[in-house]
Design an enzyme around this catalytic site. Structure first.
Site, PDB file in Angstrom:
ATOM      1  N   HIS A   1       0.773  -1.423   0.009  1.00 15.48           N
ATOM      2  CA  HIS A   1      -0.083  -0.262   0.765  1.00 15.48           C
ATOM      3  C   HIS A   1       0.594   1.030  -0.302  1.00 15.48           C
ATOM      4  O   HIS A   1       0.963   2.346  -0.371  1.00 15.48           O
ATOM      5  CB  HIS A   1      -1.155   0.315   1.026  1.00 15.48           C
ATOM      6  CG  HIS A   1      -1.577  -1.567   1.486  1.00 15.48           C
ATOM      7  ND1 HIS A   1      -3.073  -1.268   2.275  1.00 15.48           N
ATOM      8  CD2 HIS A   1      -1.986  -1.909   0.249  1.00 15.48           C
ATOM      9  CE1 HIS A   1      -4.048  -2.493   1.728  1.00 15.48           C
ATOM     10  NE2 HIS A   1      -3.306  -2.742   0.352  1.00 15.48           N
TER      11      HIS A   1
ATOM     12  N   HIS B   1      -8.794  -2.494  -5.777  1.00 10.23           N
ATOM     13  CA  HIS B   1      -8.091  -1.945  -4.679  1.00 10.23           C
ATOM     14  C   HIS B   1      -6.876  -3.305  -5.213  1.00 10.23           C
ATOM     15  O   HIS B   1      -5.085  -2.835  -4.658  1.00 10.23           O
ATOM     16  CB  HIS B   1      -8.031  -3.259  -3.128  1.00 10.23           C
ATOM     17  CG  HIS B   1      -7.862  -2.644  -1.937  1.00 10.23           C
ATOM     18  ND1 HIS B   1      -6.567  -1.947  -1.383  1.00 10.23           N
ATOM     19  CD2 HIS B   1      -6.863  -3.514  -1.853  1.00 10.23           C
ATOM     20  CE1 HIS B   1      -5.536  -2.605  -1.090  1.00 10.23           C
ATOM     21  NE2 HIS B   1      -5.565  -3.819  -0.883  1.00 10.23           N
TER      22      HIS B   1
ATOM     23  N   HIS C   1      -0.548 -10.629  -5.467  1.00  9.97           N
ATOM     24  CA  HIS C   1       0.404 -10.572  -4.918  1.00  9.97           C
ATOM     25  C   HIS C   1       1.470 -11.237  -6.015  1.00  9.97           C
ATOM     26  O   HIS C   1       2.387 -11.029  -6.244  1.00  9.97           O
ATOM     27  CB  HIS C   1       0.624 -10.998  -3.557  1.00  9.97           C
ATOM     28  CG  HIS C   1      -0.753  -9.464  -2.860  1.00  9.97           C
ATOM     29  ND1 HIS C   1       0.193  -7.783  -2.948  1.00  9.97           N
ATOM     30  CD2 HIS C   1      -1.323  -9.581  -1.519  1.00  9.97           C
ATOM     31  CE1 HIS C   1      -0.298  -7.441  -2.343  1.00  9.97           C
ATOM     32  NE2 HIS C   1      -1.430  -8.510  -1.436  1.00  9.97           N
TER      33      HIS C   1
END
Length: 298
Positions: A62, A221, A248
């Site tokens: 983030h 997101h 990821h």
């Protein structure tokens, strides 16, 4: 610039000279430094972690996303814990703090990783294939598709990071998780400082802690995560990224495959750069997408 989280973690962003890149510094471990590069990728299951010589820094995506989204190339991230604070589960607190402190343009021109040929990663699963690829193109175009059980469903977001609307359209989008996965994640040592204020919680087939900040907050997101994970290439991408049901592990696998193939990219400078808006706008306004950065749905 400093930030404190509810888990008593202190994070400080320190300006760095041109050419330094993004470097994490563990102030609790004699200022041990871990550059944010693909060669230092460690765990990538539910969050992206970096490790160098046995020293770990976790949940980096983030903050990295906020830095790349705002065009920050050189910075030292000082943190006194192994986990970067998750805050509200989005990049918005980082964006607000960075813009509040101010940005300085450095004399050296920004170097981009210009994509010269396709590089792809594919996985085959019984529930459906997963895919991510990067291709030659102008700007930093992203085409991301997700497909989850209800209430998330199928969402697609298409846009260009060079449009300069990261603060408004991507940064506020929060991470999400399923209530039934919480015990497993805590047993794995993850989400230690997390609460319902740190993520969108899904349980019983519905969002338990709404309202959403965007009607398609879930895929936004994923775009946020992608931008943060691809920061590990060491420079901002100049090309087009397409992802379908990735995450990821596949994001960072693409980075590592890309960096291994030196014929797939070159270092280049762009003639024009579009500045980021002065301040991020509120969630209500964030639904007003600019023409160059818009969500679409299948």
């Amino acid at each position: 610039m400093g930030l404190h989280s509810g888990a008593e973690v202190t994070l400080r962003l320190v300006p760095a000279p041109a050419g330094s890149g993004i470097v994490f510094r563990r102030t609790d471990l004699d200022n041990f430094e871990i550059p944010a590069t693909g060669r230092n990728v460690a765990k990538v299951s539910y969050a992206t972690s970096l490790m160098r010589q046995g020293v770990l820094i976790s949940t980096t995506e983030h903050l990295l996303s906020a830095l790349i989204g705002l065009g920050v190339d050189n910075v030292i991230v000082e943190v006194d814990n192994l986990e970067v604070p998750i805050l509200d589960g989005s990049a918005r607190p980082y964006v607000e703090a960075i813009l509040g402190a101010g940005l300085k343009r450095q004399r050296r021109k920004r170097e981009y990783l210009r994509i010269l040929k396709p590089v792809e990663v594919r996985e085959t699963h019984a529930a459906g294939d997963k895919f991510i690829g990067v291709y030659p193109g102008e700007g930093y175009a992203i085409d991301y598709t997700i497909d989850f059980p209800s209430p998330i469903g199928h969402e697609t977001f298409v846009g260009d990071l060079e449009a300069g609307d990261y603060s408004r359209l991507i940064a506020p989008a929060r991470t999400f998780g399923f209530r039934e996965d919480e015990p497993m994640l805590r047993n794995m040592g993850l989400i230690r400082g997390a609460s319902d204020a740190c993520a969108i919680i899904i349980g019983g087939g519905h969002v338990q802690n709404g309202p959403l900040r965007f009607h398609d907050e879930f895929v936004r997101h994923k775009v946020l995560d992608l931008i943060g994970d691809l920061a590990l290439a060491g420079r901002r991408i100049w090309g087009r990224v397409v992802a379908e049901r990735a995450g990821h592990a596949m994001h960072t696998a693409l980075v590592q495959r890309l960096l291994r193939d030196r014929s797939a990219w070159e270092l280049a400078h762009r003639y024009e750069e579009v500045p980021e808006p002065a301040q991020p706008e509120g969630a209500a306004q964030s639904k007003l997408a600019a023409p160059a950065l818009q969500p679409s749905h299948a």
